[in-house]
Structures are given as C-alpha cells and as structure tokens.
Scaffold this motif. Structure first.
Motif, mmCIF file in Angstrom:
data_model
loop_
_atom_site.group_PDB
_atom_site.id
_atom_site.type_symbol
_atom_site.label_atom_id
_atom_site.label_comp_id
_atom_site.label_asym_id
_atom_site.label_seq_id
_atom_site.Cartn_x
_atom_site.Cartn_y
_atom_site.Cartn_z
ATOM 1 N N GLY A 104 0.827 -1.203 0.000
ATOM 2 C CA GLY A 104 0.000 0.000 0.000
ATOM 3 C C GLY A 104 0.859 1.250 0.000
ATOM 4 O O GLY A 104 2.085 1.185 0.139
ATOM 5 N N ILE A 111 -5.547 -1.410 5.870
ATOM 6 C CA ILE A 111 -6.240 -1.624 4.600
ATOM 7 C C ILE A 111 -6.835 -3.028 4.662
ATOM 8 O O ILE A 111 -6.158 -3.987 5.017
ATOM 9 C CB ILE A 111 -5.264 -1.488 3.416
ATOM 10 N N VAL A 123 -11.991 -3.153 -1.508
ATOM 11 C CA VAL A 123 -10.786 -2.723 -0.816
ATOM 12 C C VAL A 123 -11.152 -1.508 0.032
ATOM 13 O O VAL A 123 -11.570 -0.479 -0.505
ATOM 14 C CB VAL A 123 -9.667 -2.350 -1.815
ATOM 15 N N THR A 125 -9.740 1.344 2.374
ATOM 16 C CA THR A 125 -8.463 2.013 2.597
ATOM 17 C C THR A 125 -8.554 2.906 3.831
ATOM 18 O O THR A 125 -9.645 3.101 4.390
ATOM 19 C CB THR A 125 -8.067 2.844 1.370
ATOM 20 N N LEU A 148 -4.331 -5.369 -7.138
ATOM 21 C CA LEU A 148 -4.073 -4.620 -5.904
ATOM 22 C C LEU A 148 -2.678 -4.004 -5.942
ATOM 23 O O LEU A 148 -1.684 -4.698 -6.130
ATOM 24 C CB LEU A 148 -4.198 -5.548 -4.692
ATOM 25 N N SER A 150 -0.412 0.055 -4.861
ATOM 26 C CA SER A 150 -0.405 1.341 -4.176
ATOM 27 C C SER A 150 -1.259 2.395 -4.890
ATOM 28 O O SER A 150 -1.964 3.178 -4.246
ATOM 29 C CB SER A 150 1.040 1.824 -4.049
ATOM 30 N N ILE A 153 -5.041 1.742 -4.348
ATOM 31 C CA ILE A 153 -5.395 2.071 -2.970
ATOM 32 C C ILE A 153 -5.434 3.587 -2.775
ATOM 33 O O ILE A 153 -6.364 4.124 -2.159
ATOM 34 C CB ILE A 153 -4.408 1.394 -2.003
#
Length: 172
Positions: A104, A111, A123, A125, A148, A150, A153
């Motif tokens: 992340g 998360i 997801v 965050t 998935l 960074s 997210i």
C-alpha cells in the motif's frame, strides 16, 4: 498433533510493551484447554532493515488465497516513524507458502480486503494526514488480487460524513 493443521489460529503482533520498534507477527493456535499457543512451524514476520517493526496483522480469504496483510514500520529521514501495509498470499497452499504480492501507499495502515463474490473484491483504505486528519475510510473495487497496488489504494474515493473532522476512523 504434529503435522496436523490447527483448526483455529490467529496472527498476532508480539512486542515489548515499552517500545514500538521490534514488534513482529507470529501465529498462534487454540489448544484443547482454550489457551492460545505459538505455532512453532509457522512463519514469523520480523522487520529487516530498513524496517523497524511489523504490526497490525489482518486476514482475508479471497478465492483460494489466504491473504495476510500487515504494517511495515520504518524510520523516515526526519527520524519519525512511517509505515505502509504489505500483503502476502499463499495461492491456497498454506502458511509456509506465503509470498508478498502487493504494497500500500506510505502512511496508510489497516487496509482491508473483502471478497463479495468471485471477481468482486472490495478494498477498504485508510488515508491519513492532510485533508484526511487522523484517518478516514476509502473504498474501491478490484476484480482480482493481481490488481491490488499502491496506486489503486491511493485513488480510492473517501466515504463522506462518517467521522468528524478530527475523529480517527478505520475499518476493522
């Protein structure tokens, strides 16, 4: 019994109560007497340079994958602590096969992943700092764990109206 998988286990943050640095993640199983004991054959996640601690493990079952998330803590250039969430998956093969597959953004912890149905993973965050104050909740969807990362997210829209301006929030 040796060689037999525990029926109930949990990932636990283990640390010296007097300092934040040095915490690690270990696995424990519930014995017949109801007391949890460390699982000696399970992996232990300890911080390795440049990281100083591992914290806040969480678990999700996504398809055949067991997904373990935890927070890596590191020392920033100004000597303060920074952190980010890292994700491990086992491809359905068990604890000894956990491999890191995603990370992340900096300064986001807690998360969480929830598979709503095959091909739909929510997801949650937890952006912090600046306009987000001590922490808000963002939410986005992905189709597979391979999506998935960074950037996904970071771009999750924040849910409005859940917390007061200075209130700390997150999904657990």
């Amino acid at each position: 019994n040796p060689g037999e998988a525990p029926t109930e286990m949990m990932a636990v943050r283990v640390e010296d109560p007097d300092k934040e640095e040095g915490s690690k993640i270990m696995f424990f199983s519930r014995g017949k007497n109801g007391v949890f004991h460390s699982i000696s054959r399970a992996p232990t996640f300890e911080a390795k340079e440049p990281f100083v601690a591992m914290q806040d493990p969480s678990y999700a079952k996504i398809g055949n994958d067991n997904v373990l998330a935890m927070v890596e803590v590191y020392r920033q250039s100004d000597k303060s602590l920074g952190y980010h969430t890292v994700f491990y998956r086992d491809h359905g093969l068990g604890l000894s096969h956990l491999e890191r597959f995603a990370e992340g953004p900096d300064n986001q912890k807690d998360i969480r992943l929830v598979e709503v149905k095959p091909g739909k993973i929510v997801v949650f965050t937890r952006p912090q700092g600046g306009e987000f104050g001590p922490g808000k909740i963002g939410v986005t969807e992905i189709k597979s764990l391979d999506e998935l990362n960074s950037q996904v997210i970071s771009k999750a829209p924040v849910l409005k109206g859940l917390f007061a301006e200075k209130e700390w929030g997150g999904v657990n």
